[in-house]
Design a protein around this motif. Sequence first.
Motif, PDB file in Angstrom:
ATOM      1  N   LEU B 150      54.139  72.510  58.229  1.00  0.00           N
ATOM      2  CA  LEU B 150      54.288  73.909  57.671  1.00  0.00           C
ATOM      3  C   LEU B 150      52.815  74.153  57.165  1.00  0.00           C
ATOM      4  CD1 LEU B 150      57.466  73.885  55.393  1.00  0.00           C
ATOM      5  CD2 LEU B 150      56.852  75.396  57.384  1.00  0.00           C
ATOM      6  N   ALA B 151      52.019  73.181  56.434  1.00  0.00           N
ATOM      7  CA  ALA B 151      50.559  73.736  56.141  1.00  0.00           C
ATOM      8  C   ALA B 151      49.898  74.044  57.605  1.00  0.00           C
ATOM      9  CB  ALA B 151      50.117  72.384  55.409  1.00  0.00           C
ATOM     10  N   GLY B 152      50.052  73.175  58.773  1.00  0.00           N
ATOM     11  CA  GLY B 152      49.458  73.545  59.821  1.00  0.00           C
ATOM     12  C   GLY B 152      49.999  74.970  60.530  1.00  0.00           C
ATOM     13  N   SER B 153      51.136  75.283  60.250  1.00  0.00           N
ATOM     14  CA  SER B 153      51.783  76.710  60.423  1.00  0.00           C
ATOM     15  C   SER B 153      51.052  77.927  59.793  1.00  0.00           C
ATOM     16  CB  SER B 153      53.230  77.003  60.143  1.00  0.00           C
ATOM     17  OG  SER B 153      54.051  75.793  61.142  1.00  0.00           O
ATOM     18  N   CYS B 154      50.817  77.477  58.345  1.00  0.00           N
ATOM     19  CA  CYS B 154      50.311  78.459  57.525  1.00  0.00           C
ATOM     20  C   CYS B 154      48.730  78.867  58.064  1.00  0.00           C
ATOM     21  CB  CYS B 154      50.251  78.206  56.235  1.00  0.00           C
ATOM     22  SG  CYS B 154      52.091  78.130  55.253  1.00  0.00           S
ATOM     23  N   ALA B 155      48.020  77.711  58.481  1.00  0.00           N
ATOM     24  CA  ALA B 155      46.676  77.723  58.721  1.00  0.00           C
ATOM     25  C   ALA B 155      46.676  78.580  60.189  1.00  0.00           C
ATOM     26  CB  ALA B 155      45.974  76.637  58.895  1.00  0.00           C
ATOM     27  N   LEU B 156      47.332  78.081  61.109  1.00  0.00           N
ATOM     28  CA  LEU B 156      47.317  78.999  62.255  1.00  0.00           C
ATOM     29  C   LEU B 156      47.734  80.480  62.282  1.00  0.00           C
ATOM     30  CD1 LEU B 156      48.820  76.532  64.794  1.00  0.00           C
ATOM     31  CD2 LEU B 156      46.447  76.853  64.090  1.00  0.00           C
ATOM     32  N   ALA B 157      48.688  80.653  61.321  1.00  0.00           N
ATOM     33  CA  ALA B 157      49.309  82.246  61.079  1.00  0.00           C
ATOM     34  C   ALA B 157      48.226  83.005  60.287  1.00  0.00           C
ATOM     35  CB  ALA B 157      50.427  82.109  59.948  1.00  0.00           C
ATOM     36  N   VAL B 158      47.314  82.601  59.625  1.00  0.00           N
ATOM     37  CA  VAL B 158      46.176  83.109  59.239  1.00  0.00           C
ATOM     38  C   VAL B 158      45.158  83.427  60.258  1.00  0.00           C
ATOM     39  CG1 VAL B 158      44.102  83.144  57.551  1.00  0.00           C
ATOM     40  CG2 VAL B 158      46.354  82.021  56.903  1.00  0.00           C
ATOM     41  N   LEU B 159      45.246  82.503  61.201  1.00  0.00           N
ATOM     42  CA  LEU B 159      44.045  82.792  62.486  1.00  0.00           C
ATOM     43  C   LEU B 159      44.907  83.624  63.212  1.00  0.00           C
ATOM     44  CD1 LEU B 159      43.061  79.041  63.226  1.00  0.00           C
ATOM     45  CD2 LEU B 159      41.623  81.094  62.538  1.00  0.00           C
ATOM     46  N   MET B 160      46.236  83.697  63.513  1.00  0.00           N
ATOM     47  CA  MET B 160      46.851  84.786  64.299  1.00  0.00           C
ATOM     48  C   MET B 160      46.780  86.150  63.863  1.00  0.00           C
ATOM     49  SD  MET B 160      50.223  82.706  65.667  1.00  0.00           S
ATOM     50  CE  MET B 160      50.802  84.017  66.807  1.00  0.00           C
ATOM     51  N   LEU B 161      47.066  86.225  62.610  1.00  0.00           N
ATOM     52  CA  LEU B 161      47.170  87.541  61.782  1.00  0.00           C
ATOM     53  C   LEU B 161      46.190  88.682  62.318  1.00  0.00           C
ATOM     54  CD1 LEU B 161      48.905  89.099  59.567  1.00  0.00           C
ATOM     55  CD2 LEU B 161      47.262  88.619  57.980  1.00  0.00           C
ATOM     56  N   PRO B 162      44.931  88.523  62.014  1.00  0.00           N
ATOM     57  CA  PRO B 162      44.104  89.547  62.716  1.00  0.00           C
ATOM     58  C   PRO B 162      44.240  89.906  63.887  1.00  0.00           C
ATOM     59  CG  PRO B 162      42.838  87.566  62.167  1.00  0.00           C
ATOM     60  CD  PRO B 162      44.050  87.332  61.924  1.00  0.00           C
ATOM     61  N   LEU B 163      44.504  88.797  65.136  1.00  0.00           N
ATOM     62  CA  LEU B 163      44.750  88.960  66.448  1.00  0.00           C
ATOM     63  C   LEU B 163      45.897  89.899  66.668  1.00  0.00           C
ATOM     64  CD1 LEU B 163      44.084  85.339  67.733  1.00  0.00           C
ATOM     65  CD2 LEU B 163      42.407  87.325  67.542  1.00  0.00           C
ATOM     66  N   VAL B 164      46.997  89.516  66.153  1.00  0.00           N
ATOM     67  CA  VAL B 164      48.557  90.399  66.143  1.00  0.00           C
ATOM     68  C   VAL B 164      48.148  91.810  65.676  1.00  0.00           C
ATOM     69  CG1 VAL B 164      50.737  90.576  65.496  1.00  0.00           C
ATOM     70  CG2 VAL B 164      49.787  88.326  65.993  1.00  0.00           C
ATOM     71  N   ALA B 165      47.422  91.856  64.363  1.00  0.00           N
ATOM     72  CA  ALA B 165      47.429  93.209  63.952  1.00  0.00           C
ATOM     73  C   ALA B 165      46.569  94.272  64.614  1.00  0.00           C
ATOM     74  CB  ALA B 165      46.792  93.132  62.327  1.00  0.00           C
ATOM     75  N   ARG B 166      45.408  93.528  64.988  1.00  0.00           N
ATOM     76  CA  ARG B 166      44.386  94.473  65.902  1.00  0.00           C
ATOM     77  C   ARG B 166      45.076  94.892  67.091  1.00  0.00           C
ATOM     78  NH1 ARG B 166      39.035  91.510  66.699  1.00  0.00           N
ATOM     79  NH2 ARG B 166      37.459  92.825  65.375  1.00  0.00           N
ATOM     80  N   SER B 167      45.583  93.989  67.805  1.00  0.00           N
ATOM     81  CA  SER B 167      46.281  94.350  69.144  1.00  0.00           C
ATOM     82  C   SER B 167      47.509  95.256  69.075  1.00  0.00           C
ATOM     83  CB  SER B 167      46.603  93.037  69.917  1.00  0.00           C
ATOM     84  OG  SER B 167      47.998  92.540  69.278  1.00  0.00           O
ATOM     85  N   THR B 168      48.247  95.226  67.856  1.00  0.00           N
ATOM     86  CA  THR B 168      49.377  96.015  67.710  1.00  0.00           C
ATOM     87  C   THR B 168      48.605  97.655  67.136  1.00  0.00           C
ATOM     88  OG1 THR B 168      50.642  94.369  66.626  1.00  0.00           O
ATOM     89  CG2 THR B 168      51.365  96.659  66.324  1.00  0.00           C
ATOM     90  N   ILE B 169      47.594  97.229  66.492  1.00  0.00           N
ATOM     91  CA  ILE B 169      46.858  98.856  66.004  1.00  0.00           C
ATOM     92  C   ILE B 169      46.475  99.577  67.475  1.00  0.00           C
ATOM     93  CG2 ILE B 169      44.634  99.924  65.268  1.00  0.00           C
ATOM     94  CD1 ILE B 169      44.890  97.576  63.097  1.00  0.00           C
ATOM     95  N   GLU B 170      45.971  98.824  68.468  1.00  0.00           N
ATOM     96  CA  GLU B 170      45.541  99.231  69.472  1.00  0.00           C
ATOM     97  C   GLU B 170      46.638  99.955  70.437  1.00  0.00           C
ATOM     98  OE1 GLU B 170      43.069  97.032  72.100  1.00  0.00           O
ATOM     99  OE2 GLU B 170      41.675  96.410  70.576  1.00  0.00           O
ATOM    100  N   VAL B 171      47.745  99.184  70.466  1.00  0.00           N
ATOM    101  CA  VAL B 171      48.887  99.689  71.475  1.00  0.00           C
ATOM    102  C   VAL B 171      49.576 100.896  70.618  1.00  0.00           C
ATOM    103  CG1 VAL B 171      51.061  98.828  72.544  1.00  0.00           C
ATOM    104  CG2 VAL B 171      49.355  97.319  71.970  1.00  0.00           C
ATOM    105  N   LEU B 172      49.645 100.966  69.218  1.00  0.00           N
ATOM    106  CA  LEU B 172      50.461 101.882  68.549  1.00  0.00           C
ATOM    107  C   LEU B 172      49.415 103.120  68.891  1.00  0.00           C
ATOM    108  CD1 LEU B 172      51.645 100.553  65.170  1.00  0.00           C
ATOM    109  CD2 LEU B 172      52.950 100.802  67.067  1.00  0.00           C
ATOM    110  N   ALA B 173      48.162 103.020  69.020  1.00  0.00           N
ATOM    111  CA  ALA B 173      47.369 104.298  69.185  1.00  0.00           C
ATOM    112  C   ALA B 173      47.482 104.903  70.502  1.00  0.00           C
ATOM    113  CB  ALA B 173      45.877 103.914  68.883  1.00  0.00           C
TER     114      ALA B 173
END
Lengths: 325, 300
Positions: B150-173
């Motif tokens: 779970l700790a590993g998942s949290c760390a990877l989630a922090v790394l994924m967050l900006p990637l997911v958010a940015r790509s979603t921002i681009e598509v929504l635009a």
Amino acid sequence: MSALDTTDVARRPLTGRRARFGDLLLQGAAGVAALGATVLVGLIAWQLIKGARLSLSTFGLGFVATVGWDPVHLHFGAATFLYGTAITSFGALLIATPLAIGIALFVTELSPKWLRGPVTALVETLAAVPSVIIGLWGILVLAPILRDHVEPQLHSALGFIPLFGPPNSVGTGYFTAIIVLTIMITPIVSSISRELFLGVPDELKEGALALGTTRWEMVRGVVLPYTRGGVAAAMTLGLGRALGEAIAVASVIGAYNNSISRNIFSNGNTLGAWIALQFLNAASNLEKSSLVYLGLILLVFSLAVNLLAQFIVRRSARRLGGTPR
Amino acid sequence: MSAAGTGALRRPNDRLRRRRAVNRAMELFGWFAAAIGVALLVILVWSVAKRGASELSIDLFTKPLATSDITGASGGLLNAIVGSFVIVGIATVIALPFGILIAIYVNEFAGPTIRNGVNFVLDVLNGIPAIVIGIFIYGLIVLGRGQSALAGSCALAVLMLPLVARSTIEVLALVPNSLREAALGVGSPRWRATLGIVVPQALGGILTGATLAVARVAGETAPLLLVCSFGITPGVHWNPTVALQSMPITIYELSDQPFPSDHALAWAAALVLILFILVVSLTARWFATRSRRKLARAAG
């Protein structure tokens, strides 16, 4: 969940209050998420400061100027790692920048149309290769090749420069780390540069060509000046990536802590690599705290690099008087 | 141009020849740089494939890893594959909704100042080295509780967050404004216009972005090394509250061992991981260009 709500509401006439409530709910949840990202950055900084406090109070700022890492006498310093991080990152940037710009220019100006897509895709795929695999390749394949065929030749040809001293017997060291980091940051710099070059207006390029310039003169006179700020920002981001890399460098840097060598073929260490190698082996609270201190320095670097890139982009956008690119 | 005065003695033909030579040299350099860029990937993948392919077998996917300090490693990668699946899966479940909500806020609700602010925060988050995220999660979760998937998942989630958010921002635009206006025009409230019309339109793009993020973090080693690598029980486990074996950690640790059989297994694991990442990211890229083209057509 939202799908259920949607069908449920669709059957009934909408009231203003319900609509407003839904709007508030979504806006609230989204706002909290956005705020959460901001809080997360603060939390990361706070957590690292907290972890480094013991070392901060013991060594203070002198930590960054102290050479050596001695768990027995509890004497720790960051100078070896700062030096290693600086020499490997800037070395990699020095090689990667012309390479990346060359690739980007090839794709945007030189390449036959059918080659454009494949070259872009292949170079960008390089960025997807995990650092642990580059590290594995670096230590088992690259290091022996450099040791046998590259480093002795460079030493005998350029040995009068102190930078190219005698190679070590394993093939690890700053130089190998520089090559590994070059592989990792070239695709980043080249993909940003490619997008920038694509954004140069055709009128300007055609205008230059119509004046009788060669293709290179057009690039030097139009494309590069037009994208200067953006390319500088891309380099900065590549530098940021190189500064923070831990695993690939840890495999090939040779992990030697007790001196700073001018010879790029000697073993050394970097901030990220040493945290990766030593964190679980730390024997005392002070040592662990000092490793977190190294991490804190890395965090400060990455923030500084980001701010610098933003600043460069803003300034060049203002200079061009157009939209930021 | 000033050279024209000083070079009066030189015949114009010479100058033209020199300019052409410089041009040709630079063009050659462009070809050379592109060749190196492509060659690097080919050499890397080829090295891994050559050394890993001979180790590929059914055992790799059906048996767990058995390490030994005396004879070297044997067995397969089943526990590492299962562990990576669990860790990355939970990370995706955490990062995906969080990232999409951030993107919705940035695109549909925020004014320009806040939008720039959140974009900047995402840039900063994206720039933080993975090893620093590892230290963060170590201090936040592992200290006092011990390592866990779970700790590993949290760390990877922090790394994924900006990637997911940015790509979603681009598509929504890319979703045409006329769709939003049409939805609002027939009287639907903003939240229904967003969740019922805008997000479904962009769903393909959002999921591709998420898939690329999965491919990015599946090979991430540094944070897992700090929060999910120590005291792993042998055998196949699914329990995320204890430390699980994972593909990157397996490669990292095997490459550090002295035995040839360890190195052989490390190459095999590297080949499996690199194939997974290349196939997933290339497919996602292909889908991305396709869905983008579709959205662009809808906008035009």
